[in-house]
Design a protein around this motif. Structure first.
Motif, short mmCIF file in Angstrom:
data_model
loop_
_atom_site.label_atom_id
_atom_site.label_comp_id
_atom_site.label_asym_id
_atom_site.label_seq_id
_atom_site.Cartn_x
_atom_site.Cartn_y
_atom_site.Cartn_z
N VAL A 144 -11.53 92.71 -32.58
CA VAL A 144 -11.64 93.69 -33.67
C VAL A 144 -10.30 93.88 -34.36
O VAL A 144 -10.25 94.03 -35.58
CB VAL A 144 -12.24 95.01 -33.15
CG1 VAL A 144 -12.16 96.10 -34.20
CG2 VAL A 144 -13.69 94.78 -32.73
N ALA A 145 -9.21 93.84 -33.61
CA ALA A 145 -7.89 93.93 -34.25
C ALA A 145 -7.69 92.75 -35.21
O ALA A 145 -7.22 92.94 -36.34
CB ALA A 145 -6.79 93.96 -33.19
N ALA A 176 -7.85 100.20 -34.54
CA ALA A 176 -9.16 99.54 -34.50
C ALA A 176 -9.39 98.87 -33.15
O ALA A 176 -10.48 98.96 -32.58
CB ALA A 176 -9.28 98.52 -35.63
N THR A 229 -9.77 93.19 -38.26
CA THR A 229 -9.17 94.23 -39.10
C THR A 229 -8.03 93.67 -39.94
O THR A 229 -7.91 93.99 -41.13
CB THR A 229 -8.70 95.41 -38.24
OG1 THR A 229 -9.82 95.94 -37.53
CG2 THR A 229 -8.05 96.50 -39.07
N LYS A 257 -3.56 97.89 -48.89
CA LYS A 257 -4.44 98.76 -48.11
C LYS A 257 -3.67 99.63 -47.11
O LYS A 257 -4.25 100.55 -46.55
CB LYS A 257 -5.49 97.94 -47.37
CG LYS A 257 -6.60 97.43 -48.26
CD LYS A 257 -7.71 96.81 -47.41
CE LYS A 257 -8.91 96.44 -48.24
NZ LYS A 257 -10.02 95.93 -47.41
N VAL A 282 -3.20 100.01 -38.48
CA VAL A 282 -4.66 100.12 -38.57
C VAL A 282 -5.32 99.19 -37.55
O VAL A 282 -6.27 99.57 -36.86
CB VAL A 282 -5.15 99.81 -40.01
CG1 VAL A 282 -6.66 99.79 -40.07
CG2 VAL A 282 -4.58 100.84 -40.98
N ALA A 283 -4.81 97.97 -37.39
CA ALA A 283 -5.36 97.03 -36.41
C ALA A 283 -5.19 97.56 -34.99
O ALA A 283 -6.08 97.38 -34.15
CB ALA A 283 -4.70 95.66 -36.57
N ASP A 325 -9.65 91.80 -42.71
CA ASP A 325 -10.20 92.72 -43.71
C ASP A 325 -9.11 93.30 -44.60
O ASP A 325 -9.27 93.39 -45.82
CB ASP A 325 -10.96 93.85 -43.02
CG ASP A 325 -11.53 94.84 -44.02
OD1 ASP A 325 -12.27 94.40 -44.92
OD2 ASP A 325 -11.23 96.04 -43.91
N MET A 326 -8.00 93.66 -44.02
CA MET A 326 -6.93 94.30 -44.80
C MET A 326 -6.18 93.32 -45.69
O MET A 326 -5.56 93.73 -46.67
CB MET A 326 -5.97 95.03 -43.87
CG MET A 326 -6.64 96.24 -43.21
SD MET A 326 -5.49 97.29 -42.36
CE MET A 326 -4.61 98.03 -43.76
N VAL A 378 -0.91 97.31 -41.97
CA VAL A 378 -1.91 96.45 -41.34
C VAL A 378 -1.88 96.57 -39.82
O VAL A 378 -2.92 96.72 -39.17
CB VAL A 378 -1.71 94.97 -41.76
CG1 VAL A 378 -2.62 94.04 -40.98
CG2 VAL A 378 -1.92 94.82 -43.26
#
Length: 167
Positions: free
Chosen positions: A128-129, A69, A132, A59, A65-66, A135-136, A62
């Motif tokens: 949320v991090a 996020a 994330t 994805k 993106v985290a 999720d990834m 990581v």
């Protein structure tokens, strides 16, 4: 319900005279420099953590993106936590570390000059991090577990400084 420091009296600050929820009026409070640090630990397999470190997750990056996020989440905390005040945050940062071969640690630092603290923003950022990251990486490690989310430190305001003794 919050417990006053140094005694056993309970003070319900977010409840009105009718016993219903209210957002506390902070208009009369002095604006002070406020900082909060929070932490989340995510346990995973050694292989998953190594792939994150090496950039081997399909994805994408990581941690990048985290990071974004977590920053976005801190900025939107009052949109998802009903009684939080919208704050003009002056700084948000997240750092990642690896305390052992199966743990990814996220630490947030949130800063403002205002009449209320940024603990919830710091906690939302790491939460949320961590979600994330899950999720990834869930395609390769559904057993990942967010094992700790907590406030490490806070400063500013009437209640002063808080530093967690141990984690």
């Amino acid at each position: 319900m919050s417990q006053s420091d140094g005694d056993n009296q309970f003070e319900l600050t977010h409840v009105n005279a009718q016993g219903r929820a209210q957002m506390v009026d902070v208009m009369g409070k002095e604006a002070t420099d406020r900082i909060a640090l929070a932490k989340a630990d995510i346990e995973m397999s050694e292989t998953t953590l190594l792939r994150i470190q090496e950039g081997g997750i399909k994805k994408g990056d990581v941690l990048a993106v985290a990071q974004i996020a977590g920053i976005m989440a801190a900025k939107k905390t009052s949109d998802i936590i009903p009684l939080c005040h919208p704050l003009a945050l002056t700084g948000i940062d997240l750092e990642f570390s690896y305390p052992n071969p199966t743990t990814l640690r996220v630490i947030s630092r949130v800063h403002t000059l205002g009449a209320t603290g940024v603990e919830m923003e710091a906690l939302t950022a790491v939460s949320v991090a961590a979600l994330t990251v899950y999720d990834m990486c869930k395609a390769i490690d559904r057993a990942m577990t967010i094992v700790f989310i907590g406030l490490l430190e806070k400063s500013g305001g009437k209640s002063g400084v808080f530093v967690r003794d141990h984690v």
